[in-house]
Design a protein around this motif. Sequence first.
Motif, short mmCIF file in Angstrom:
data_model
loop_
_atom_site.label_atom_id
_atom_site.label_comp_id
_atom_site.label_asym_id
_atom_site.label_seq_id
_atom_site.Cartn_x
_atom_site.Cartn_y
_atom_site.Cartn_z
N THR A 120 0.82 -1.21 0.00
CA THR A 120 0.00 0.00 0.00
C THR A 120 0.86 1.26 0.00
N VAL A 121 2.16 1.10 0.18
CA VAL A 121 3.07 2.26 0.13
C VAL A 121 3.35 2.59 -1.33
N ASP A 122 3.70 1.57 -2.13
CA ASP A 122 3.97 1.77 -3.57
C ASP A 122 2.74 1.50 -4.43
N ASN A 123 1.63 1.11 -3.80
CA ASN A 123 0.38 0.82 -4.51
C ASN A 123 0.55 -0.23 -5.61
N ASP A 124 1.14 -1.38 -5.23
CA ASP A 124 1.26 -2.49 -6.17
C ASP A 124 1.12 -3.81 -5.41
N ASP A 125 1.37 -4.89 -6.11
CA ASP A 125 1.25 -6.22 -5.50
C ASP A 125 2.59 -6.81 -5.10
N ASN A 126 3.58 -5.96 -4.81
CA ASN A 126 4.90 -6.47 -4.48
C ASN A 126 5.47 -5.79 -3.24
N ALA A 162 3.78 -22.89 8.15
CA ALA A 162 2.67 -22.06 7.66
C ALA A 162 3.02 -21.40 6.33
N GLU A 163 2.01 -20.92 5.63
CA GLU A 163 2.18 -20.12 4.42
C GLU A 163 2.05 -18.65 4.81
N LEU A 164 2.78 -17.79 4.11
CA LEU A 164 2.84 -16.38 4.47
C LEU A 164 2.40 -15.49 3.32
N PHE A 165 1.46 -14.61 3.61
CA PHE A 165 1.14 -13.48 2.74
C PHE A 165 1.62 -12.25 3.49
N PHE A 166 1.94 -11.19 2.77
CA PHE A 166 2.52 -10.02 3.40
C PHE A 166 1.89 -8.76 2.85
N ALA A 167 1.57 -7.83 3.74
CA ALA A 167 1.05 -6.52 3.35
C ALA A 167 2.02 -5.45 3.83
N ARG A 168 2.64 -4.76 2.89
CA ARG A 168 3.50 -3.63 3.25
C ARG A 168 2.59 -2.42 3.43
N VAL A 169 2.45 -1.99 4.68
CA VAL A 169 1.56 -0.86 5.00
C VAL A 169 2.30 0.30 5.63
N LEU A 170 3.59 0.10 5.91
CA LEU A 170 4.38 1.15 6.55
C LEU A 170 5.62 1.47 5.73
N GLY A 171 5.73 2.71 5.31
CA GLY A 171 6.94 3.19 4.64
C GLY A 171 7.77 3.98 5.64
N GLU A 172 8.76 4.68 5.14
CA GLU A 172 9.63 5.46 6.03
C GLU A 172 8.88 6.56 6.77
N GLU A 173 7.77 7.03 6.21
CA GLU A 173 6.97 8.09 6.83
C GLU A 173 5.80 7.54 7.64
N GLY A 174 5.65 6.20 7.70
CA GLY A 174 4.52 5.59 8.36
C GLY A 174 3.55 5.05 7.34
N GLY A 175 2.29 4.92 7.70
CA GLY A 175 1.30 4.41 6.76
C GLY A 175 0.07 3.92 7.48
N SER A 176 -0.81 3.29 6.72
CA SER A 176 -2.06 2.79 7.31
C SER A 176 -2.49 1.52 6.62
#
Length: 176
Positions: A120-126, A162-176
């Motif tokens: 959600t920081v770079d708005n993509d699926d990676n 377990a299997e892992l999915f990951f959501a990047r929601v925090l960048g250097e400035e924070g995030g949500s």
Amino acid sequence: RQAKSTPRMVIERSARVRHDFSEIGVLALEVPRTRVEELRLDPRVLRVEEDPWRRPVSALSGAELKPLASNGLYGLVTTKATKAHARGVIGTGVTVCVADTGIDAEHPDIALAYRGGIDTVDNDDNPDVGADGVLGGHGTHVAGTIVAALNGQGVRGVAFGAELFFARVLGEEGGS
């Protein structure tokens, strides 16, 4: 725990105060080993714990560490995860998602469990930021705590099957 008479008690036992956590009534002391049991038996003392010497995993051999209370993998012991592992409870069939900073999806302890995610920081699926400790150090650490592979090197996770999915929601400035 610290009692009102602790300073005198410390002097009596030839202890050195390393740190005073007065807000929670705890002292970190340097006490001669010969006096530790005496301190444990004192009715004014609630609990005595040894603070074992810890080393970063990178300073150890390439072999996987066996979880022990004394080598930095105490979390796996104190949470009784090692007992669950011995019964075959390793996270097989479980899917987890970590929402944090980025992840190093190719880390050898994570790659086998990683199934993808969103950023959600770079708005993509990676959410993979590689080995960048600033962008993904914390997220990689948290993911590893959960799924680090039982692969003969480094550490193992609480649910290494377990299997892992990951959501990047925090960048250097924070995030949500």
